[in-house]
Scaffold this motif. Structure first.
Motif, PDB file in Angstrom:
ATOM      1  N   THR A 103       0.827  -1.214   0.000  1.00 18.22           N
ATOM      2  CA  THR A 103       0.000   0.000   0.000  1.00 18.22           C
ATOM      3  C   THR A 103       0.856   1.258   0.000  1.00 18.22           C
ATOM      4  O   THR A 103       0.588   2.208  -0.752  1.00 18.22           O
ATOM      5  N   ILE A 104       1.906   1.283   0.830  1.00 14.49           N
ATOM      6  CA  ILE A 104       2.781   2.464   0.869  1.00 14.49           C
ATOM      7  C   ILE A 104       3.497   2.641  -0.468  1.00 14.49           C
ATOM      8  O   ILE A 104       3.570   3.754  -1.010  1.00 14.49           O
ATOM      9  N   TYR A 105       4.013   1.544  -1.003  1.00  9.98           N
ATOM     10  CA  TYR A 105       4.706   1.602  -2.293  1.00  9.98           C
ATOM     11  C   TYR A 105       3.774   2.119  -3.386  1.00  9.98           C
ATOM     12  O   TYR A 105       4.155   3.012  -4.174  1.00  9.98           O
ATOM     13  N   ASN A 106       2.560   1.596  -3.457  1.00 10.61           N
ATOM     14  CA  ASN A 106       1.633   2.023  -4.500  1.00 10.61           C
ATOM     15  C   ASN A 106       1.112   3.434  -4.274  1.00 10.61           C
ATOM     16  O   ASN A 106       0.789   4.137  -5.236  1.00 10.61           O
ATOM     17  N   HIS A 107       1.045   3.849  -3.021  1.00  7.08           N
ATOM     18  CA  HIS A 107       0.680   5.245  -2.744  1.00  7.08           C
ATOM     19  C   HIS A 107       1.733   6.190  -3.321  1.00  7.08           C
ATOM     20  O   HIS A 107       1.403   7.177  -3.984  1.00  7.08           O
ATOM     21  N   PHE A 108       2.985   5.885  -3.060  1.00  5.10           N
ATOM     22  CA  PHE A 108       4.065   6.705  -3.623  1.00  5.10           C
ATOM     23  C   PHE A 108       4.032   6.666  -5.153  1.00  5.10           C
ATOM     24  O   PHE A 108       4.180   7.698  -5.821  1.00  5.10           O
ATOM     25  N   LYS A 109       3.844   5.487  -5.705  1.00  7.99           N
ATOM     26  CA  LYS A 109       3.827   5.318  -7.159  1.00  7.99           C
ATOM     27  C   LYS A 109       2.661   6.066  -7.796  1.00  7.99           C
ATOM     28  O   LYS A 109       2.805   6.725  -8.827  1.00  7.99           O
ATOM     29  N   ASP A 110       1.483   5.993  -7.171  1.00  5.36           N
ATOM     30  CA  ASP A 110       0.288   6.654  -7.707  1.00  5.36           C
ATOM     31  C   ASP A 110       0.384   8.176  -7.628  1.00  5.36           C
ATOM     32  O   ASP A 110       0.017   8.892  -8.568  1.00  5.36           O
ATOM     33  N   THR A 111       0.838   8.678  -6.480  1.00  7.33           N
ATOM     34  CA  THR A 111       0.812  10.125  -6.228  1.00  7.33           C
ATOM     35  C   THR A 111       2.069  10.853  -6.674  1.00  7.33           C
ATOM     36  O   THR A 111       2.039  12.076  -6.878  1.00  7.33           O
ATOM     37  N   GLY A 112       3.169  10.131  -6.790  1.00  7.94           N
ATOM     38  CA  GLY A 112       4.440  10.783  -7.089  1.00  7.94           C
ATOM     39  C   GLY A 112       5.120  11.347  -5.855  1.00  7.94           C
ATOM     40  O   GLY A 112       6.197  11.942  -5.942  1.00  7.94           O
ATOM     41  N   PHE A 113       4.504  11.145  -4.682  1.00 13.41           N
ATOM     42  CA  PHE A 113       5.123  11.598  -3.445  1.00 13.41           C
ATOM     43  C   PHE A 113       6.368  10.771  -3.126  1.00 13.41           C
ATOM     44  O   PHE A 113       6.489   9.619  -3.541  1.00 13.41           O
ATOM     45  N   LYS A 114       7.252  11.381  -2.349  1.00 11.10           N
ATOM     46  CA  LYS A 114       8.424  10.717  -1.797  1.00 11.10           C
ATOM     47  C   LYS A 114       8.296  10.718  -0.274  1.00 11.10           C
ATOM     48  O   LYS A 114       7.495  11.499   0.269  1.00 11.10           O
ATOM     49  N   PRO A 115       9.043   9.888   0.422  1.00  7.65           N
ATOM     50  CA  PRO A 115       8.987   9.924   1.887  1.00  7.65           C
ATOM     51  C   PRO A 115       9.214  11.323   2.446  1.00  7.65           C
ATOM     52  O   PRO A 115       8.586  11.707   3.439  1.00  7.65           O
ATOM     53  N   SER A 116      10.079  12.093   1.814  1.00  6.33           N
ATOM     54  CA  SER A 116      10.383  13.435   2.312  1.00  6.33           C
ATOM     55  C   SER A 116       9.209  14.402   2.186  1.00  6.33           C
ATOM     56  O   SER A 116       9.228  15.493   2.759  1.00  6.33           O
ATOM     57  N   ASP A 117       8.174  14.026   1.432  1.00  9.28           N
ATOM     58  CA  ASP A 117       6.984  14.867   1.323  1.00  9.28           C
ATOM     59  C   ASP A 117       6.082  14.738   2.545  1.00  9.28           C
ATOM     60  O   ASP A 117       5.109  15.483   2.675  1.00  9.28           O
ATOM     61  N   TYR A 118       6.395  13.792   3.402  1.00  7.97           N
ATOM     62  CA  TYR A 118       5.596  13.561   4.609  1.00  7.97           C
ATOM     63  C   TYR A 118       6.386  13.902   5.864  1.00  7.97           C
ATOM     64  O   TYR A 118       7.596  13.704   5.928  1.00  7.97           O
ATOM     65  N   ASP A 119       5.661  14.394   6.858  1.00  9.58           N
ATOM     66  CA  ASP A 119       6.260  14.607   8.178  1.00  9.58           C
ATOM     67  C   ASP A 119       6.226  13.320   8.988  1.00  9.58           C
ATOM     68  O   ASP A 119       7.075  13.105   9.851  1.00  9.58           O
ATOM     69  N   ILE A 120       5.222  12.482   8.706  1.00  9.00           N
ATOM     70  CA  ILE A 120       5.104  11.228   9.426  1.00  9.00           C
ATOM     71  C   ILE A 120       4.345  10.214   8.578  1.00  9.00           C
ATOM     72  O   ILE A 120       3.384  10.566   7.881  1.00  9.00           O
ATOM     73  N   ILE A 121       4.803   8.989   8.605  1.00  7.53           N
ATOM     74  CA  ILE A 121       4.094   7.850   8.022  1.00  7.53           C
ATOM     75  C   ILE A 121       3.894   6.862   9.155  1.00  7.53           C
ATOM     76  O   ILE A 121       4.856   6.473   9.823  1.00  7.53           O
ATOM     77  N   ALA A 122       2.641   6.471   9.398  1.00  6.17           N
ATOM     78  CA  ALA A 122       2.341   5.614  10.542  1.00  6.17           C
ATOM     79  C   ALA A 122       1.576   4.378  10.102  1.00  6.17           C
ATOM     80  O   ALA A 122       0.475   4.501   9.556  1.00  6.17           O
ATOM     81  N   THR A 123       2.162   3.204  10.299  1.00  2.00           N
ATOM     82  CA  THR A 123       1.402   1.975  10.116  1.00  2.00           C
ATOM     83  C   THR A 123       0.638   1.674  11.398  1.00  2.00           C
ATOM     84  O   THR A 123       0.926   2.222  12.461  1.00  2.00           O
ATOM     85  N   GLY A 124      -0.348   0.770  11.274  1.00  2.00           N
ATOM     86  CA  GLY A 124      -1.296   0.593  12.366  1.00  2.00           C
ATOM     87  C   GLY A 124      -0.808  -0.225  13.530  1.00  2.00           C
ATOM     88  O   GLY A 124      -0.794   0.242  14.682  1.00  2.00           O
ATOM     89  N   ASP A 125      -0.401  -1.460  13.262  1.00  2.00           N
ATOM     90  CA  ASP A 125      -0.024  -2.305  14.402  1.00  2.00           C
ATOM     91  C   ASP A 125       0.872  -3.460  13.960  1.00  2.00           C
ATOM     92  O   ASP A 125       0.606  -4.614  14.255  1.00  2.00           O
ATOM     93  N   LEU A 126       1.963  -3.111  13.301  1.00  3.51           N
ATOM     94  CA  LEU A 126       2.945  -4.122  12.916  1.00  3.51           C
ATOM     95  C   LEU A 126       3.878  -4.463  14.071  1.00  3.51           C
ATOM     96  O   LEU A 126       4.528  -5.512  14.055  1.00  3.51           O
ATOM     97  N   GLY A 127       3.958  -3.589  15.056  1.00  8.11           N
ATOM     98  CA  GLY A 127       4.857  -3.803  16.174  1.00  8.11           C
ATOM     99  C   GLY A 127       6.310  -3.600  15.780  1.00  8.11           C
ATOM    100  O   GLY A 127       6.632  -3.252  14.637  1.00  8.11           O
TER     101      GLY A 127
END
Length: 339
Positions: A213-237
């Motif tokens: 999902t994260i990979y395809n979000h970046f691919k779809d939108t053209g965003f890079k990790p640096s475009d975000y202040d925070i990326i949070a997954t739900g409960d991978l631990g």
């Protein structure tokens, strides 16, 4: 399909606003590192009820009622309530809906339900089908433990990869006007299953879906990790978070420094004996409605990607030797305001 961006993402035109959010947690969560960000901390995880299941419903009910109050609205103003939980037949959410005068859509995305409900509510509002909507979910350690694992009295020993189901509920009220954090993108995930069967290692089972999902979000939108202040997954631990970082790096995305997992953040595993961290629908719900939402209002976070993660297992499928499919849904929240 002008609103579609790439294969799995929708760019919202109306940008629904999160008018209010409420987080309610149990005593153990209230002693964790994020305790200052929760709205209500229960002193008793039964919340005055005679069963844990009723306690869970009461948390969601109060999270929703408090959010409506904060938004200065009434129940009859809300066009839809989107909610779900971990219990059989969405028992917690159904019984909450019974006590509210709001049209209800029940959702099951396992622990991905916070971003699923928020994403669907946002899509409905962007389509012009609602002026106000609610997104909510809940989980309870004791109700989930005895449904999915063992009787509470059994006292089973926990593996290092196991996680502690969060007792908590989060609710958000969405509207179309005002200066509030707004939902701008929704990336709907695909079910991924890499054959993991260990119910005590759900973080690893959900990692493929989170990474996809994260990979395809970046691919779809053209965003890079640096475009975000925070990326949070739900409960991978802790275990799942480390694997996710490594796999995304192989895809060319270095999320280290901005990436957190809600399950790893909500507890202090060293002092609270939670092994790999927290899990459950309430995990990403209370961290998003508490820590992330309040940090956005304070201007500390401008753009966040919330990727709640779910293990689509049941007691029956586990006993039959089935593997554990995973799902993850992504929602981008942005806010240019703040103190």
């Amino acid at each position: 399909m002008e609103k579609r961006v790439g294969l799995q993402t929708v760019k919202l035109e109306k940008k629904p606003k999160i008018l209010a959010a409420t987080s309610i947690v149990g005593p153990k969560e209230g002693r964790g590192p994020l305790k200052d960000f929760f709205d209500i901390i229960l002193s008793d995880d039964t919340n005055g009820k005679d069963t844990y299941e009723r306690a869970e419903s009461s948390m969601m009910y109060h999270a929703i009622k408090e959010s409506i109050k904060k938004a200065k609205l009434k129940e009859e103003d809300i066009n839809y309530m989107f909610a779900g939980d971990l219990l059989n037949q969405l028992a917690s959410s159904n019984f909450v809906a019974r006590d509210l005068d709001i049209p209800f859509v029940g959702l099951y995305g396992a622990c991905s339900t916070m971003s699923e409900s928020l994403g669907i509510a946002s899509l409905i509002m962007d389509g012009g089908f609602a002026d106000y909507a609610i997104a909510s979910t809940s989980s309870h350690f004791s109700s989930a433990e005895r449904q999915f694992r063992f009787p509470l009295e059994f006292g089973s020993q926990r593996a290092e990869t196991s996680q502690w189901t969060v007792t908590g509920s989060g609710a958000m009220v969405l509207g179309l006007k005002g200066d509030f954090p707004e939902v701008t993108y929704v990336t709907t995930g695909k079910v991924k299953d890499y054959g993991i069967k260990d119910a005590n290692n759900m973080g690893a089972a959900m990692v493929p879906a989170a990474v996809d999902t994260i990979y395809n979000h970046f691919k779809d939108t053209g965003f890079k990790p640096s475009d975000y202040d925070i990326i949070a997954t739900g409960d991978l631990g802790k275990v799942g978070r480390e694997i996710t970082e490594k796999l995304l790096l192989e895809y060319g995305y270095d999320v280290r420094g901005i990436y957190i997992d809600c399950g790893e953040e909500i507890f202090d595993s060293n002092t609270q004996n939670t092994a790999s961290g927290g899990s459950g629908c309430g995990c990403s719900a209370v961290v998003t409605c508490g820590y992330i939402y309040k940090s956005m209002l304070q201007g500390k976070i401008k753009r966040a990607l919330i990727v709640s993660t779910g293990a689509l297992m049941s007691t029956t499928s586990s006993f039959q030797g089935e593997s554990i499919p995973g799902i993850a849904h992504g929602v981008t929240i942005e806010y240019k305001g703040g103190k």
